[in-house]
Design a protein around this motif. Structure first.
Motif, PDB file in Angstrom:
ATOM      1  N   ILE A   9       0.837  -1.199   0.000  1.00  0.00           N
ATOM      2  CA  ILE A   9       0.000   0.000   0.000  1.00  0.00           C
ATOM      3  C   ILE A   9       0.877   1.256   0.000  1.00  0.00           C
ATOM      4  O   ILE A   9       0.544   2.248  -0.646  1.00  0.00           O
ATOM      5  N   LEU A  10       2.013   1.206   0.684  1.00  0.00           N
ATOM      6  CA  LEU A  10       2.926   2.350   0.709  1.00  0.00           C
ATOM      7  C   LEU A  10       3.498   2.613  -0.683  1.00  0.00           C
ATOM      8  O   LEU A  10       3.507   3.755  -1.155  1.00  0.00           O
ATOM      9  N   GLU A  11       3.957   1.561  -1.345  1.00  0.00           N
ATOM     10  CA  GLU A  11       4.512   1.724  -2.692  1.00  0.00           C
ATOM     11  C   GLU A  11       3.444   2.223  -3.664  1.00  0.00           C
ATOM     12  O   GLU A  11       3.704   3.127  -4.469  1.00  0.00           O
ATOM     13  N   PHE A  12       2.261   1.643  -3.577  1.00  0.00           N
ATOM     14  CA  PHE A  12       1.165   2.043  -4.457  1.00  0.00           C
ATOM     15  C   PHE A  12       0.782   3.497  -4.204  1.00  0.00           C
ATOM     16  O   PHE A  12       0.539   4.261  -5.141  1.00  0.00           O
ATOM     17  N   SER A  13       0.759   3.880  -2.945  1.00  0.00           N
ATOM     18  CA  SER A  13       0.452   5.254  -2.569  1.00  0.00           C
ATOM     19  C   SER A  13       1.476   6.223  -3.159  1.00  0.00           C
ATOM     20  O   SER A  13       1.113   7.266  -3.701  1.00  0.00           O
ATOM     21  N   ARG A  14       2.731   5.862  -3.064  1.00  0.00           N
ATOM     22  CA  ARG A  14       3.796   6.734  -3.605  1.00  0.00           C
ATOM     23  C   ARG A  14       3.705   6.858  -5.118  1.00  0.00           C
ATOM     24  O   ARG A  14       3.933   7.933  -5.667  1.00  0.00           O
ATOM     25  N   LEU A  15       3.387   5.759  -5.787  1.00  0.00           N
ATOM     26  CA  LEU A  15       3.290   5.790  -7.252  1.00  0.00           C
ATOM     27  C   LEU A  15       2.085   6.579  -7.744  1.00  0.00           C
ATOM     28  O   LEU A  15       2.141   7.214  -8.790  1.00  0.00           O
ATOM     29  N   LEU A  23      -6.692   5.068   0.162  1.00  0.00           N
ATOM     30  CA  LEU A  23      -6.708   3.735  -0.438  1.00  0.00           C
ATOM     31  C   LEU A  23      -7.493   2.761   0.434  1.00  0.00           C
ATOM     32  O   LEU A  23      -8.258   1.941  -0.068  1.00  0.00           O
ATOM     33  N   ARG A  24      -7.307   2.851   1.738  1.00  0.00           N
ATOM     34  CA  ARG A  24      -8.063   1.988   2.651  1.00  0.00           C
ATOM     35  C   ARG A  24      -9.564   2.288   2.540  1.00  0.00           C
ATOM     36  O   ARG A  24     -10.382   1.376   2.520  1.00  0.00           O
ATOM     37  N   PHE A  25      -9.904   3.573   2.458  1.00  0.00           N
ATOM     38  CA  PHE A  25     -11.307   3.971   2.308  1.00  0.00           C
ATOM     39  C   PHE A  25     -11.875   3.460   0.980  1.00  0.00           C
ATOM     40  O   PHE A  25     -12.974   2.912   0.935  1.00  0.00           O
ATOM     41  N   GLY A  30     -15.441  -0.233  -1.961  1.00  0.00           N
ATOM     42  CA  GLY A  30     -15.447  -1.030  -3.183  1.00  0.00           C
ATOM     43  C   GLY A  30     -15.033  -0.281  -4.431  1.00  0.00           C
ATOM     44  O   GLY A  30     -15.264  -0.752  -5.541  1.00  0.00           O
ATOM     45  N   LEU A  31     -14.415   0.873  -4.272  1.00  0.00           N
ATOM     46  CA  LEU A  31     -13.987   1.662  -5.429  1.00  0.00           C
ATOM     47  C   LEU A  31     -12.683   1.128  -6.018  1.00  0.00           C
ATOM     48  O   LEU A  31     -12.547   0.992  -7.228  1.00  0.00           O
ATOM     49  N   LEU A  32     -11.722   0.819  -5.171  1.00  0.00           N
ATOM     50  CA  LEU A  32     -10.428   0.302  -5.617  1.00  0.00           C
ATOM     51  C   LEU A  32      -9.937  -0.707  -4.586  1.00  0.00           C
ATOM     52  O   LEU A  32      -9.317  -0.348  -3.595  1.00  0.00           O
ATOM     53  N   LYS A  33     -10.279  -1.946  -4.834  1.00  0.00           N
ATOM     54  CA  LYS A  33      -9.900  -3.013  -3.909  1.00  0.00           C
ATOM     55  C   LYS A  33      -8.517  -3.534  -4.276  1.00  0.00           C
ATOM     56  O   LYS A  33      -8.212  -3.663  -5.459  1.00  0.00           O
ATOM     57  N   PRO A  34      -7.687  -3.838  -3.288  1.00  0.00           N
ATOM     58  CA  PRO A  34      -6.389  -4.427  -3.602  1.00  0.00           C
ATOM     59  C   PRO A  34      -6.583  -5.788  -4.267  1.00  0.00           C
ATOM     60  O   PRO A  34      -7.540  -6.501  -3.970  1.00  0.00           O
ATOM     61  N   ARG A  43      -2.648  -5.037   2.399  1.00  0.00           N
ATOM     62  CA  ARG A  43      -3.183  -4.867   1.058  1.00  0.00           C
ATOM     63  C   ARG A  43      -2.025  -4.821   0.061  1.00  0.00           C
ATOM     64  O   ARG A  43      -1.051  -4.109   0.275  1.00  0.00           O
ATOM     65  N   TYR A  44      -2.190  -5.556  -1.041  1.00  0.00           N
ATOM     66  CA  TYR A  44      -1.198  -5.549  -2.104  1.00  0.00           C
ATOM     67  C   TYR A  44      -1.895  -5.262  -3.422  1.00  0.00           C
ATOM     68  O   TYR A  44      -2.921  -5.852  -3.744  1.00  0.00           O
TER      69      TYR A  44
END
Length: 104
Positions: A9-15, A23-25, A30-34, A43-44
């Motif tokens: 989640i950290l890497e995805f957040s940075r990108l 992202l958790r919200f 159900g908008l963007l599920k890992p 979460r990956y």
């Protein structure tokens, strides 16, 4: 060199520039599920999900509401994108009119 298949989640957040809390919200609503949920609950995301995240981020910058984004995300077509932009334009024009009334 092989490309990493999963992003934390950290890497995805940075990108994507989307905060981890958002992202958790987005996952909860159900908008963007890992793509993957680890046994540890982490979460990956995958690189394939980057385009969806960029779309969400771009639409949020334009002021599009989450429910509208969610509806559009389930069935993306150029026509629906144009409808979404037209609805947003109506909202923006109404806001401009309201601001003009209060400042006039």
């Amino acid at each position: 060199m092989s490309e990493k298949k999963q992003l934390s989640i950290l890497e995805f957040s940075r990108l994507t520039g989307i905060k981890r809390d958002n992202l958790r919200f987005y996952d909860r609503i159900g908008l963007l599920k890992p793509e993957i949920r680890g046994e540890n609950g982490y979460r990956y995301y995958t690189r394939r999900q980057l385009s969806s995240a960029y779309l969400i981020g771009g639409l949020r910058l334009l002021g599009v509401g989450l429910e509208d984004i969610k509806r559009y995300s389930t069935d993306r077509t150029p026509e629906k994108m144009l409808d979404l932009f037209a609805q947003q334009e109506v909202r923006i024009q109404a806001e401009i009119a309201k601001l003009r009334e209060t400042s006039g």
